[in-house]
Write a protein that holds these residues in place. Structure first.
Motif, PDB file in Angstrom:
ATOM      1  N   ASP A  24       1.983  12.768   3.206  1.00  0.00           N
ATOM      2  CA  ASP A  24       3.266  12.249   2.696  1.00  0.00           C
ATOM      3  C   ASP A  24       3.055  10.935   1.942  1.00  0.00           C
ATOM      4  OD1 ASP A  24       2.621  11.427   5.448  1.00  0.00           O
ATOM      5  OD2 ASP A  24       4.380  10.138   5.259  1.00  0.00           O
ATOM      6  N   LEU A  25       1.966  10.215   2.247  1.00  0.00           N
ATOM      7  CA  LEU A  25       1.671   8.954   1.546  1.00  0.00           C
ATOM      8  C   LEU A  25       0.518   9.137   0.564  1.00  0.00           C
ATOM      9  CD1 LEU A  25       2.032   6.374   4.472  1.00  0.00           C
ATOM     10  CD2 LEU A  25       3.757   7.119   2.830  1.00  0.00           C
ATOM     11  N   GLY A  26       0.243  10.383   0.229  1.00  0.00           N
ATOM     12  CA  GLY A  26      -0.753  10.650  -0.806  1.00  0.00           C
ATOM     13  C   GLY A  26      -2.184  10.804  -0.309  1.00  0.00           C
ATOM     14  N   ALA A  61      18.916   2.860   2.136  1.00  0.00           N
ATOM     15  CA  ALA A  61      17.825   1.890   2.158  1.00  0.00           C
ATOM     16  C   ALA A  61      16.490   2.577   2.442  1.00  0.00           C
ATOM     17  CB  ALA A  61      18.099   0.806   3.193  1.00  0.00           C
ATOM     18  N   ALA A  62      16.525   3.650   3.241  1.00  0.00           N
ATOM     19  CA  ALA A  62      15.291   4.400   3.500  1.00  0.00           C
ATOM     20  C   ALA A  62      14.697   4.887   2.183  1.00  0.00           C
ATOM     21  CB  ALA A  62      15.580   5.581   4.431  1.00  0.00           C
ATOM     22  N   GLY A  63      15.579   5.291   1.283  1.00  0.00           N
ATOM     23  CA  GLY A  63      15.121   5.748  -0.021  1.00  0.00           C
ATOM     24  C   GLY A  63      14.459   4.644  -0.838  1.00  0.00           C
ATOM     25  N   LEU A  64      14.815   3.388  -0.562  1.00  0.00           N
ATOM     26  CA  LEU A  64      14.231   2.272  -1.318  1.00  0.00           C
ATOM     27  C   LEU A  64      12.803   1.961  -0.906  1.00  0.00           C
ATOM     28  CD1 LEU A  64      17.175  -0.296  -1.266  1.00  0.00           C
ATOM     29  CD2 LEU A  64      16.548   1.285  -3.102  1.00  0.00           C
ATOM     30  N   VAL A  65      12.460   2.309   0.331  1.00  0.00           N
ATOM     31  CA  VAL A  65      11.152   1.891   0.837  1.00  0.00           C
ATOM     32  C   VAL A  65      10.152   3.038   0.914  1.00  0.00           C
ATOM     33  CG1 VAL A  65      12.130  -0.058   2.076  1.00  0.00           C
ATOM     34  CG2 VAL A  65      11.810   2.110   3.280  1.00  0.00           C
ATOM     35  N   GLY A  66      10.585   4.251   0.569  1.00  0.00           N
ATOM     36  CA  GLY A  66       9.605   5.300   0.348  1.00  0.00           C
ATOM     37  C   GLY A  66       9.155   6.074   1.558  1.00  0.00           C
ATOM     38  N   GLY A  67      10.063   6.867   2.111  1.00  0.00           N
ATOM     39  CA  GLY A  67       9.506   7.884   2.983  1.00  0.00           C
ATOM     40  C   GLY A  67       9.955   7.836   4.419  1.00  0.00           C
ATOM     41  N   GLY A 125       0.798  -1.227   0.000  1.00  0.00           N
ATOM     42  CA  GLY A 125       0.000   0.000   0.000  1.00  0.00           C
ATOM     43  C   GLY A 125       0.823   1.266   0.000  1.00  0.00           C
ATOM     44  N   VAL A 126       2.146   1.130   0.131  1.00  0.00           N
ATOM     45  CA  VAL A 126       3.012   2.312   0.132  1.00  0.00           C
ATOM     46  C   VAL A 126       3.970   2.213  -1.057  1.00  0.00           C
ATOM     47  CG1 VAL A 126       4.752   3.597   1.408  1.00  0.00           C
ATOM     48  CG2 VAL A 126       2.882   2.478   2.640  1.00  0.00           C
ATOM     49  N   ASP A 127       4.017   3.268  -1.849  1.00  0.00           N
ATOM     50  CA  ASP A 127       4.921   3.295  -2.999  1.00  0.00           C
ATOM     51  C   ASP A 127       6.369   3.134  -2.558  1.00  0.00           C
ATOM     52  OD1 ASP A 127       3.549   3.451  -5.287  1.00  0.00           O
ATOM     53  OD2 ASP A 127       3.522   5.644  -5.407  1.00  0.00           O
ATOM     54  N   ALA A 128       7.086   2.220  -3.165  1.00  0.00           N
ATOM     55  CA  ALA A 128       8.492   2.030  -2.823  1.00  0.00           C
ATOM     56  C   ALA A 128       9.263   1.714  -4.095  1.00  0.00           C
ATOM     57  CB  ALA A 128       8.645   0.897  -1.825  1.00  0.00           C
ATOM     58  N   LEU A 129      10.505   2.186  -4.172  1.00  0.00           N
ATOM     59  CA  LEU A 129      11.347   1.846  -5.328  1.00  0.00           C
ATOM     60  C   LEU A 129      11.562   0.343  -5.392  1.00  0.00           C
ATOM     61  CD1 LEU A 129      14.190   4.540  -5.228  1.00  0.00           C
ATOM     62  CD2 LEU A 129      12.394   4.262  -6.949  1.00  0.00           C
ATOM     63  N   GLN A 130      11.731  -0.264  -4.213  1.00  0.00           N
ATOM     64  CA  GLN A 130      11.961  -1.714  -4.132  1.00  0.00           C
ATOM     65  C   GLN A 130      10.970  -2.293  -3.139  1.00  0.00           C
ATOM     66  OE1 GLN A 130      13.633  -3.615  -5.964  1.00  0.00           O
ATOM     67  NE2 GLN A 130      15.581  -2.758  -6.608  1.00  0.00           N
ATOM     68  N   PRO A 137       2.464   9.502  11.878  1.00  0.00           N
ATOM     69  CA  PRO A 137       2.966   8.984  13.160  1.00  0.00           C
ATOM     70  C   PRO A 137       3.553   7.574  13.068  1.00  0.00           C
ATOM     71  CG  PRO A 137       0.586   8.734  13.074  1.00  0.00           C
ATOM     72  CD  PRO A 137       0.994   9.380  11.763  1.00  0.00           C
ATOM     73  N   SER A 138       3.526   6.958  11.877  1.00  0.00           N
ATOM     74  CA  SER A 138       3.904   5.537  11.765  1.00  0.00           C
ATOM     75  C   SER A 138       5.328   5.261  12.243  1.00  0.00           C
ATOM     76  CB  SER A 138       3.756   5.061  10.318  1.00  0.00           C
ATOM     77  OG  SER A 138       2.444   5.259   9.868  1.00  0.00           O
ATOM     78  N   ALA A 139       6.289   6.116  11.855  1.00  0.00           N
ATOM     79  CA  ALA A 139       7.684   5.875  12.236  1.00  0.00           C
ATOM     80  C   ALA A 139       7.832   5.834  13.754  1.00  0.00           C
ATOM     81  CB  ALA A 139       8.589   6.958  11.649  1.00  0.00           C
ATOM     82  N   THR A 140       7.116   6.718  14.425  1.00  0.00           N
ATOM     83  CA  THR A 140       7.238   6.786  15.882  1.00  0.00           C
ATOM     84  C   THR A 140       6.503   5.621  16.538  1.00  0.00           C
ATOM     85  OG1 THR A 140       7.330   9.164  15.609  1.00  0.00           O
ATOM     86  CG2 THR A 140       7.074   8.359  17.851  1.00  0.00           C
ATOM     87  N   VAL A 141       5.357   5.238  15.986  1.00  0.00           N
ATOM     88  CA  VAL A 141       4.638   4.085  16.536  1.00  0.00           C
ATOM     89  C   VAL A 141       5.453   2.802  16.309  1.00  0.00           C
ATOM     90  CG1 VAL A 141       2.519   2.712  16.400  1.00  0.00           C
ATOM     91  CG2 VAL A 141       2.396   5.211  16.307  1.00  0.00           C
ATOM     92  N   LEU A 142       6.100   2.702  15.148  1.00  0.00           N
ATOM     93  CA  LEU A 142       6.960   1.531  14.903  1.00  0.00           C
ATOM     94  C   LEU A 142       8.186   1.556  15.824  1.00  0.00           C
ATOM     95  CD1 LEU A 142       6.709   1.400  10.995  1.00  0.00           C
ATOM     96  CD2 LEU A 142       5.767  -0.293  12.599  1.00  0.00           C
ATOM     97  N   SER A 143       8.654   2.750  16.180  1.00  0.00           N
ATOM     98  CA  SER A 143       9.741   2.854  17.171  1.00  0.00           C
ATOM     99  C   SER A 143       9.252   2.359  18.527  1.00  0.00           C
ATOM    100  CB  SER A 143      10.238   4.301  17.298  1.00  0.00           C
ATOM    101  OG  SER A 143      10.659   4.804  16.044  1.00  0.00           O
ATOM    102  N   ALA A 144       7.990   2.675  18.846  1.00  0.00           N
ATOM    103  CA  ALA A 144       7.407   2.182  20.101  1.00  0.00           C
ATOM    104  C   ALA A 144       7.316   0.656  20.082  1.00  0.00           C
ATOM    105  CB  ALA A 144       6.027   2.806  20.325  1.00  0.00           C
ATOM    106  N   ALA A 145       7.063   0.070  18.901  1.00  0.00           N
ATOM    107  CA  ALA A 145       7.042  -1.392  18.804  1.00  0.00           C
ATOM    108  C   ALA A 145       8.435  -1.958  19.110  1.00  0.00           C
ATOM    109  CB  ALA A 145       6.577  -1.835  17.418  1.00  0.00           C
ATOM    110  N   MET A 146       9.474  -1.269  18.636  1.00  0.00           N
ATOM    111  CA  MET A 146      10.839  -1.721  18.948  1.00  0.00           C
ATOM    112  C   MET A 146      11.105  -1.602  20.448  1.00  0.00           C
ATOM    113  SD  MET A 146      12.973  -0.150  15.713  1.00  0.00           S
ATOM    114  CE  MET A 146      14.384  -1.272  15.785  1.00  0.00           C
TER     115      MET A 146
END
Ligand code: ATP
Ligand code: MG
Length: 330
Positions: free
Chosen positions: A312-314, A233-239, A99-104, A273-282
């Protein structure tokens, strides 16, 4: 057993908007004691000090910290805070999501970066007019620590490939030492087959990561190489809105999105907020709450796939719309 104590440091800009979402998510899956503290440009403007002692101590004493971002004062805040938690490993997963545009779109990589030495040891001098030098520090202890962490991380998280990034053909003494220690750890490690351990010159690796990221799993890196390759690698996954990170210490840890304070959108309520919520998962995983971490990750993934999405995700959703959707999934 008393509740784990989590320090909450939103910092500047969108940190103020995304960290509260992560706190709500943590609160929804566990019983934690939250201790609020602050740092960054706004605190410096008020008190003259971007990192008050009280904040440093709150972070040092907590079981883990969720941090947002600091603006112009980032170096004065983040570097000491990483030190406050005794962080030796910087972990940066780079995963593409449906669901998220990514180069790879098949990318699923984790960079495990040495976080204390190398060229970031801070030893730089102007030795004479017009000539500056930098001393690169590589020790047996730090090299073994990061290698052990990387191999354990691979096993615990289901990756069967480990790659060691280096440039030992040129930096024979420093990266030679790094590589030798990694080889030792690889031989000693019971759960990773030696045939799955790969050594890669970091320049060639940069190219291969762009072309065939699926050939790689966990990438163990010296400090600077890890910084550069994980951004690639961040550039490969889009955002930037999607990338979490962990600064892992022996006892505690500091968990933060890879992005900064994003002054261009701060205050608009539309930060992802996804990056921060995923950081909370870590963070949850670091404290041993693996099941809860998995649930949080699944909830973020479902929302990334089905929406709502921030601009940012359209999409045209707000930070809170996304936060509420994640909480509903949970
Ligand atoms: P800083 O100096 O604090 O790092 P910056 O100007 O470099 O600030 P970043 O936070 O690094 O900004 O972000 C770079 C770009 O990515 C900005 O255009 C920003 O709006 C965007 N961005 C970063 N994080 C997010 C996010 N969570 N949601 C949406 N857009 C984001
Ligand atoms: Mg930035």
């Amino acid at each position: 057993m008393s509740a784990d104590r989590i320090a909450v440091v939103p910092g500047d800009g969108i940190g103020q908007e995304v960290v509260p979402v992560a706190v709500d998510v943590l609160d929804a899956v566990g019983n934690f004691e939250f201790v609020h503290a602050n740092a960054g440009d706004a605190v410096a403007a008020e008190t003259g000090d971007p990192l008050p002692d009280a904040t440093y101590e709150t972070v040092a004493d907590a079981d883990a910290t969720i941090f947002g971002a600091a603006g112009d004062t980032a170096a004065d805040v983040v570097l000491p805070l990483r030190e406050a938690v005794g962080s030796f490993a910087n972990v940066r997963p780079a995963r593409a999501y449906p669901g998220v545009d990514a180069l790879q779109p098949e990318t699923d990589l984790v960079f495990v970066r040495e976080n204390t030495e190398g060229v970031y040891a801070g030893i730089e001098d102007e030795i004479t007019e017009g000539v500056s030098t930098l001393t690169r520090v590589v020790t047996d202890d730090a090299s073994r620590d990061i290698a052990e962490f990387g191999f354990d991380y691979a096993v615990e998280n289901g990756y069967d490939d480990v790659t060691v990034a280096h440039k030992a053909n040129v930096m024979r003494e420093t990266d030679g030492r790094f590589l030798d220690r990694c080889r030792e750890v690889a031989r000693e490690h019971p759960d990773i087959d030696e045939s799955e351990v790969d050594e890669a010159l970091m320049d060639a690796l940069a190219m291969h990561l762009v072309q065939r990221p699926t050939d790689y799993g966990v990438v163990v890196c010296p400090n600077l190489a890890g910084d550069v390759l994980s951004d690639l690698a961040a550039g490969l996954v889009g955002g930037l809105g999607l990338l979490p990170s962990a600064n892992v210490g022996r006892e505690n840890g500091l968990f933060e999105p890879v992005h900064g304070s994003a002054p261009d959108i701060a205050g608009d309520g539309v930060a992802n907020p996804s990056a921060t919520v995923l950081s909370a998962a870590m963070l949850l995983e670091h404290l041993g709450y693996d099941e809860e971490a998995g649930r949080v990750r699944d909830a973020v993934e479902s929302v990334l796939e089905a929406g709502p999405r921030t601009p940012d995700l359209g999409g045209d959703a707000t930070t809170d719309d996304v936060g509420n959707a994640i909480l509903d999934e949970l």
